[in-house]
Scaffold this motif. Sequence first.
Motif, PDB file in Angstrom:
ATOM      1  N   GLU A 169      54.649  45.025 -36.746  1.00 20.62           N
ATOM      2  CA  GLU A 169      54.270  44.164 -35.630  1.00 20.62           C
ATOM      3  C   GLU A 169      53.984  42.753 -36.116  1.00 20.62           C
ATOM      4  OE1 GLU A 169      51.147  44.038 -31.857  1.00 20.62           O
ATOM      5  OE2 GLU A 169      50.927  45.544 -33.430  1.00 20.62           O
ATOM      6  N   LEU A 170      54.589  41.789 -35.451  1.00 19.24           N
ATOM      7  CA  LEU A 170      54.417  40.380 -35.805  1.00 19.24           C
ATOM      8  C   LEU A 170      53.882  39.629 -34.594  1.00 19.24           C
ATOM      9  CD1 LEU A 170      54.885  38.070 -37.851  1.00 19.24           C
ATOM     10  CD2 LEU A 170      57.172  37.798 -36.873  1.00 19.24           C
ATOM     11  N   VAL A 171      52.770  38.932 -34.787  1.00 20.65           N
ATOM     12  CA  VAL A 171      52.157  38.143 -33.716  1.00 20.65           C
ATOM     13  C   VAL A 171      52.367  36.666 -34.033  1.00 20.65           C
ATOM     14  CG1 VAL A 171      50.055  37.658 -32.420  1.00 20.65           C
ATOM     15  CG2 VAL A 171      50.426  39.943 -33.380  1.00 20.65           C
ATOM     16  N   ASN A 172      53.012  35.951 -33.121  1.00 16.27           N
ATOM     17  CA  ASN A 172      53.335  34.541 -33.344  1.00 16.27           C
ATOM     18  C   ASN A 172      52.351  33.631 -32.628  1.00 16.27           C
ATOM     19  OD1 ASN A 172      55.892  34.750 -34.855  1.00 16.27           O
ATOM     20  ND2 ASN A 172      56.625  35.752 -32.998  1.00 16.27           N
ATOM     21  N   PHE A 173      51.961  32.551 -33.320  1.00 20.21           N
ATOM     22  CA  PHE A 173      51.093  31.539 -32.748  1.00 20.21           C
ATOM     23  C   PHE A 173      51.732  30.167 -32.951  1.00 20.21           C
ATOM     24  CE2 PHE A 173      48.247  35.004 -33.790  1.00 20.21           C
ATOM     25  CZ  PHE A 173      47.365  35.042 -32.709  1.00 20.21           C
ATOM     26  N   VAL A 174      51.464  29.270 -32.026  1.00 21.82           N
ATOM     27  CA  VAL A 174      51.862  27.868 -32.169  1.00 21.82           C
ATOM     28  C   VAL A 174      50.618  27.020 -31.993  1.00 21.82           C
ATOM     29  CG1 VAL A 174      53.217  25.960 -31.240  1.00 21.82           C
ATOM     30  CG2 VAL A 174      54.201  28.256 -31.324  1.00 21.82           C
ATOM     31  N   CYS A 175      50.414  26.089 -32.913  1.00 21.71           N
ATOM     32  CA  CYS A 175      49.261  25.198 -32.838  1.00 21.71           C
ATOM     33  C   CYS A 175      49.750  23.768 -33.024  1.00 21.71           C
ATOM     34  CB  CYS A 175      48.238  25.551 -33.919  1.00 21.71           C
ATOM     35  SG  CYS A 175      46.772  24.510 -33.910  1.00 21.71           S
ATOM     36  N   THR A 176      49.494  22.919 -32.042  1.00 20.48           N
ATOM     37  CA  THR A 176      49.935  21.537 -32.138  1.00 20.48           C
ATOM     38  C   THR A 176      48.809  20.606 -31.711  1.00 20.48           C
ATOM     39  OG1 THR A 176      51.720  20.005 -31.545  1.00 20.48           O
ATOM     40  CG2 THR A 176      50.858  21.398 -29.784  1.00 20.48           C
ATOM     41  N   SER A 177      48.912  19.350 -32.079  1.00 21.87           N
ATOM     42  CA  SER A 177      47.835  18.404 -31.825  1.00 21.87           C
ATOM     43  C   SER A 177      48.355  17.113 -31.214  1.00 21.87           C
ATOM     44  CB  SER A 177      47.091  18.082 -33.130  1.00 21.87           C
ATOM     45  OG  SER A 177      46.131  17.069 -32.932  1.00 21.87           O
ATOM     46  N   TYR A 178      47.694  16.674 -30.146  1.00 20.49           N
ATOM     47  CA  TYR A 178      47.946  15.359 -29.562  1.00 20.49           C
ATOM     48  C   TYR A 178      46.854  14.384 -29.962  1.00 20.49           C
ATOM     49  CZ  TYR A 178      51.295  17.653 -26.390  1.00 20.49           C
ATOM     50  OH  TYR A 178      52.352  18.348 -25.872  1.00 20.49           O
ATOM     51  N   CYS A 179      45.997  14.792 -30.870  1.00 27.30           N
ATOM     52  CA  CYS A 179      44.895  13.927 -31.297  1.00 27.30           C
ATOM     53  C   CYS A 179      45.450  12.656 -31.953  1.00 27.30           C
ATOM     54  CB  CYS A 179      43.988  14.662 -32.277  1.00 27.30           C
ATOM     55  SG  CYS A 179      43.108  16.059 -31.545  1.00 27.30           S
ATOM     56  N   GLY A 180      44.878  11.526 -31.594  1.00 31.22           N
ATOM     57  CA  GLY A 180      45.341  10.257 -32.139  1.00 31.22           C
ATOM     58  C   GLY A 180      46.428   9.603 -31.316  1.00 31.22           C
ATOM     59  N   PHE A 181      47.003  10.328 -30.352  1.00 31.06           N
ATOM     60  CA  PHE A 181      48.007   9.734 -29.476  1.00 31.06           C
ATOM     61  C   PHE A 181      47.306   8.947 -28.368  1.00 31.06           C
ATOM     62  CE2 PHE A 181      51.231  13.361 -30.410  1.00 31.06           C
ATOM     63  CZ  PHE A 181      51.463  12.816 -31.657  1.00 31.06           C
ATOM     64  N   PRO A 182      47.959   7.916 -27.825  1.00 33.67           N
ATOM     65  CA  PRO A 182      47.310   7.055 -26.827  1.00 33.67           C
ATOM     66  C   PRO A 182      47.293   7.660 -25.428  1.00 33.67           C
ATOM     67  CG  PRO A 182      49.529   6.288 -27.220  1.00 33.67           C
ATOM     68  CD  PRO A 182      49.306   7.414 -28.187  1.00 33.67           C
ATOM     69  N   ILE A 183      46.798   8.877 -25.300  1.00 31.70           N
ATOM     70  CA  ILE A 183      46.886   9.567 -24.016  1.00 31.70           C
ATOM     71  C   ILE A 183      45.949   8.986 -22.962  1.00 31.70           C
ATOM     72  CG2 ILE A 183      47.708  11.737 -24.996  1.00 31.70           C
ATOM     73  CD1 ILE A 183      44.893  12.805 -24.915  1.00 31.70           C
ATOM     74  N   TYR A 184      44.918   8.276 -23.386  1.00 36.86           N
ATOM     75  CA  TYR A 184      43.977   7.698 -22.427  1.00 36.86           C
ATOM     76  C   TYR A 184      44.174   6.193 -22.244  1.00 36.86           C
ATOM     77  CZ  TYR A 184      41.294  11.968 -21.805  1.00 36.86           C
ATOM     78  OH  TYR A 184      40.910  13.264 -21.471  1.00 36.86           O
ATOM     79  N   GLU A 185      45.288   5.663 -22.739  1.00 28.73           N
ATOM     80  CA  GLU A 185      45.525   4.227 -22.639  1.00 28.73           C
ATOM     81  C   GLU A 185      46.454   3.846 -21.493  1.00 28.73           C
ATOM     82  OE1 GLU A 185      46.643   2.451 -26.329  1.00 28.73           O
ATOM     83  OE2 GLU A 185      45.198   3.633 -27.493  1.00 28.73           O
ATOM     84  N   ALA A 186      46.965   4.827 -20.770  1.00 26.00           N
ATOM     85  CA  ALA A 186      47.899   4.535 -19.683  1.00 26.00           C
ATOM     86  C   ALA A 186      47.150   4.077 -18.442  1.00 26.00           C
ATOM     87  CB  ALA A 186      48.733   5.784 -19.361  1.00 26.00           C
ATOM     88  N   ASP A 187      47.318   2.805 -18.087  1.00 28.13           N
ATOM     89  CA  ASP A 187      46.643   2.230 -16.923  1.00 28.13           C
ATOM     90  C   ASP A 187      47.704   1.710 -15.963  1.00 28.13           C
ATOM     91  OD1 ASP A 187      45.186   0.879 -15.047  1.00 28.13           O
ATOM     92  OD2 ASP A 187      44.032  -0.310 -16.470  1.00 28.13           O
ATOM     93  N   PHE A 188      47.901   2.409 -14.849  1.00 29.81           N
ATOM     94  CA  PHE A 188      48.910   2.021 -13.863  1.00 29.81           C
ATOM     95  C   PHE A 188      48.366   1.042 -12.829  1.00 29.81           C
ATOM     96  CE2 PHE A 188      50.811   5.777 -15.649  1.00 29.81           C
ATOM     97  CZ  PHE A 188      52.172   5.542 -15.584  1.00 29.81           C
ATOM     98  N   GLY A 189      47.158   0.524 -13.053  1.00 32.95           N
ATOM     99  CA  GLY A 189      46.605  -0.468 -12.149  1.00 32.95           C
ATOM    100  C   GLY A 189      45.296  -0.043 -11.509  1.00 32.95           C
TER     101      GLY A 189
END
Length: 246
Positions: A169-189
Amino acid sequence: MSHKVADGSSITTFIKNWAKSTARDNIENVCPKIVGTTLFPPKDGVDGKSDLPPEENITPKRRFMASTEIKKEPQRRYMLCSPVNIRKIVDPPLADDSFGNIIGAAIISIDSSENDIKVEEGNYDHGLVNKLTRAISKINKDCVKKVQDGKLDLLVVWEGVDENTFKGELVNFVCTSYCGFPIYEADFGWGRPAWVSSGDIACKNTTIFMDTKNGNGIEAWVYLTEEDMAKFERDKELLTYASPTT
């Protein structure tokens, strides 16, 4: 977003620049530099199609996490895949706003009988972390060059993966990071977002790390089947280190 087109860095940069051009009438530096196929030209005979169907009953939950322990179970092996941003690894390095699926993958395997999943209080530098760190460190300029020269088919590094990994039996996991990306910098007005989430995905056993808005914490979006999520939420060790939310 499809990973055939872009990675997390690409989409967050695109949204930030889109907001700049929309809300601020600013057209400077809003055109993405599409370099993915320049770095890794498409190969003949590969159509890039995926026949994997979306998985059902996947439940997402948001958590501020510090640490937790992977439960060991007999006759199981665990495989963890972590994407790696290679923009600063290629030669010459790429700009942060380079657009494409510009990532490699570090994949590690852990045998449930190994004593490398143990996490002691105040010390997280154990086998799991060591294996992942070694795998990520091997995604370097030489590795990228081998893929570009056709000596390697994929920009993937395997650590602790052998023929026994796929037995039983093989259990697969995926772990990724958006840390450091400008996700809170989007200002549409109307101001910057109050809260950004990772949205729904159709892959179980996936964790996505994101910065909190104030930058002082990390949210972990964990995607599990409903059955596994019910067990996960009751885990006493998890609750010791994490603040679960819906």
